[in-house]
Design an enzyme around this catalytic site. Structure first.
Site, PDB file in Angstrom:
ATOM      1  N   ASN A   9     -25.255 163.835 102.292  1.00  0.00           N
ATOM      2  CA  ASN A   9     -25.615 165.245 102.413  1.00  0.00           C
ATOM      3  C   ASN A   9     -24.808 165.887 103.548  1.00  0.00           C
ATOM      4  O   ASN A   9     -25.052 165.633 104.724  1.00  0.00           O
ATOM      5  CB  ASN A   9     -27.124 165.347 102.690  1.00  0.00           C
ATOM      6  CG  ASN A   9     -27.626 166.774 102.688  1.00  0.00           C
ATOM      7  OD1 ASN A   9     -26.967 167.679 103.162  1.00  0.00           O
ATOM      8  ND2 ASN A   9     -28.836 166.957 102.178  1.00  0.00           N
ATOM      9  N   LYS A  12     -26.832 167.860 106.179  1.00  0.00           N
ATOM     10  CA  LYS A  12     -27.443 167.015 107.202  1.00  0.00           C
ATOM     11  C   LYS A  12     -26.405 166.549 108.213  1.00  0.00           C
ATOM     12  O   LYS A  12     -26.680 166.482 109.408  1.00  0.00           O
ATOM     13  CB  LYS A  12     -28.105 165.788 106.558  1.00  0.00           C
ATOM     14  CG  LYS A  12     -29.475 166.018 105.997  1.00  0.00           C
ATOM     15  CD  LYS A  12     -30.090 164.666 105.634  1.00  0.00           C
ATOM     16  CE  LYS A  12     -31.505 164.798 105.138  1.00  0.00           C
ATOM     17  NZ  LYS A  12     -32.102 163.477 104.872  1.00  0.00           N
ATOM     18  N   GLU A  37     -31.494 152.202  97.330  1.00  0.00           N
ATOM     19  CA  GLU A  37     -32.801 152.438  96.732  1.00  0.00           C
ATOM     20  C   GLU A  37     -33.839 152.507  97.845  1.00  0.00           C
ATOM     21  O   GLU A  37     -34.043 151.530  98.568  1.00  0.00           O
ATOM     22  CB  GLU A  37     -33.147 151.314  95.753  1.00  0.00           C
ATOM     23  CG  GLU A  37     -34.323 151.639  94.880  1.00  0.00           C
ATOM     24  CD  GLU A  37     -34.571 150.571  93.820  1.00  0.00           C
ATOM     25  OE1 GLU A  37     -35.637 150.639  93.190  1.00  0.00           O
ATOM     26  OE2 GLU A  37     -33.721 149.679  93.651  1.00  0.00           O
ATOM     27  N   ASP A  68     -34.659 159.458 107.611  1.00  0.00           N
ATOM     28  CA  ASP A  68     -35.440 159.744 106.421  1.00  0.00           C
ATOM     29  C   ASP A  68     -36.428 160.808 106.843  1.00  0.00           C
ATOM     30  O   ASP A  68     -37.074 160.693 107.893  1.00  0.00           O
ATOM     31  CB  ASP A  68     -36.160 158.501 105.899  1.00  0.00           C
ATOM     32  CG  ASP A  68     -36.677 158.726 104.481  1.00  0.00           C
ATOM     33  OD1 ASP A  68     -35.894 159.184 103.629  1.00  0.00           O
ATOM     34  OD2 ASP A  68     -37.860 158.455 104.218  1.00  0.00           O
ATOM     35  N   PHE A 154     -32.009 174.382 104.355  1.00  0.00           N
ATOM     36  CA  PHE A 154     -31.962 173.832 103.000  1.00  0.00           C
ATOM     37  C   PHE A 154     -33.325 173.225 102.679  1.00  0.00           C
ATOM     38  O   PHE A 154     -34.221 173.209 103.516  1.00  0.00           O
ATOM     39  CB  PHE A 154     -30.851 172.785 102.858  1.00  0.00           C
ATOM     40  CG  PHE A 154     -30.902 171.674 103.878  1.00  0.00           C
ATOM     41  CD1 PHE A 154     -31.552 170.481 103.611  1.00  0.00           C
ATOM     42  CD2 PHE A 154     -30.287 171.820 105.115  1.00  0.00           C
ATOM     43  CE1 PHE A 154     -31.604 169.473 104.549  1.00  0.00           C
ATOM     44  CE2 PHE A 154     -30.317 170.810 106.062  1.00  0.00           C
ATOM     45  CZ  PHE A 154     -30.986 169.618 105.782  1.00  0.00           C
ATOM     46  N   GLY A 155     -33.480 172.758 101.445  1.00  0.00           N
ATOM     47  CA  GLY A 155     -34.714 172.081 101.065  1.00  0.00           C
ATOM     48  C   GLY A 155     -35.927 172.994 101.100  1.00  0.00           C
ATOM     49  O   GLY A 155     -35.931 174.104 100.563  1.00  0.00           O
ATOM     50  N   LYS A 177     -33.329 176.072 115.027  1.00  0.00           N
ATOM     51  CA  LYS A 177     -33.723 174.934 114.192  1.00  0.00           C
ATOM     52  C   LYS A 177     -33.402 173.618 114.890  1.00  0.00           C
ATOM     53  O   LYS A 177     -34.215 172.695 114.907  1.00  0.00           O
ATOM     54  CB  LYS A 177     -33.034 175.016 112.828  1.00  0.00           C
ATOM     55  CG  LYS A 177     -33.503 173.936 111.869  1.00  0.00           C
ATOM     56  CD  LYS A 177     -32.929 174.100 110.485  1.00  0.00           C
ATOM     57  CE  LYS A 177     -33.435 172.994 109.579  1.00  0.00           C
ATOM     58  NZ  LYS A 177     -32.877 173.037 108.233  1.00  0.00           N
ATOM     59  N   ARG A 183     -35.795 166.909 112.941  1.00  0.00           N
ATOM     60  CA  ARG A 183     -34.505 166.204 113.041  1.00  0.00           C
ATOM     61  C   ARG A 183     -33.844 166.484 114.391  1.00  0.00           C
ATOM     62  O   ARG A 183     -33.233 165.609 114.989  1.00  0.00           O
ATOM     63  CB  ARG A 183     -33.582 166.621 111.896  1.00  0.00           C
ATOM     64  CG  ARG A 183     -32.279 165.815 111.848  1.00  0.00           C
ATOM     65  CD  ARG A 183     -31.476 166.075 110.583  1.00  0.00           C
ATOM     66  NE  ARG A 183     -32.208 165.615 109.425  1.00  0.00           N
ATOM     67  CZ  ARG A 183     -32.749 166.423 108.515  1.00  0.00           C
ATOM     68  NH1 ARG A 183     -32.629 167.728 108.624  1.00  0.00           N
ATOM     69  NH2 ARG A 183     -33.410 165.929 107.491  1.00  0.00           N
TER      70      ARG A 183
END
Length: 197
Positions: A9, A12, A37, A68, A154-155, A177, A183
């Site tokens: 991403n 990110k 995964e 994450d 985003f998101g 932000k 983050r």
């Protein structure tokens, strides 16, 4: 020594580079196929999965940062949580961010419990068994559908209202932000640790 960020991403990557004040490499920069995964049941388990997978793929002693993160909505019993990026996914087909936002708002409907938090777990992996983890949150509320605002970030940012800012996270400046976000706070802790090694 290179510092790698275990993500594909670019948003990110740019965000974390600004937080750390360092250039980062991501797998796609060097043509690596990176799609681990995420089988963990917690943010930090998924963080370690991603970091170790990239470290193994690189096969060298470069440092790896992984994160994450996700949105935990109290009115949805903490969902989408660790499944935030895959929320609403069917048959391997991922929804757009806007579609995910609409789906979440429809699911929450008129539930009066609107409190929520963004959670970010971030790891600095120095070797397979030597790492530093920071986990931080940003508290806020989920807006109603007609209150979605902003085109930054985003998101889930357009539906996440930050009382301290009196606007959604998508309306915040990049500096705001990076200072307030989950983050941003986790990244600052990782940055401090980087200075000690």
């Amino acid at each position: 020594m290179n510092i790698w960020f275990a993500t594909n991403n670019k948003h990110k990557k740019e965000e974390l580079e600004a937080i750390l004040g360092r250039n980062l490499k991501i797998p796609t920069d060097e043509g690596y196929i990176f799609d681990p995964e995420e089988t963990g049941s917690t943010f930090y388990e998924n963080t370690l999965i991603k970091a170790r997978e990239l470290h193994k793929l690189l096969g060298n002693n470069d440092f790896v940062i992984a994160d994450d993160s996700g949105l935990c909505v109290d009115g949805l019993n903490g969902r989408p949580g660790v499944l935030s990026a895959r929320y609403g996914m069917e048959n391997g087909q991922k929804l757009t961010s806007h579609e995910q936002n609409i789906m979440l708002l429809d699911e929450l409907a008129d539930n009066p419990i609107r409190t929520a938090r963004f959670v970010c777990s971030m790891v600095l992996l120095l070797s397979n068994d030597r790492f530093f983890i920071a986990q931080e949150t940003l508290e806020g509320e989920i807006v109603k559908k007609d209150q979605m605002r902003g085109d930054g970030g985003f998101g889930y940012d357009p539906i996440f209202f930050v009382p301290r800012l009196n606007r959604t996270l998508a309306q915040a400046t990049a500096d705001e932000k990076n200072t307030l976000s989950h983050r941003g706070k986790a990244g600052k802790l990782i940055s401090k640790y980087l200075l000690t090694i």
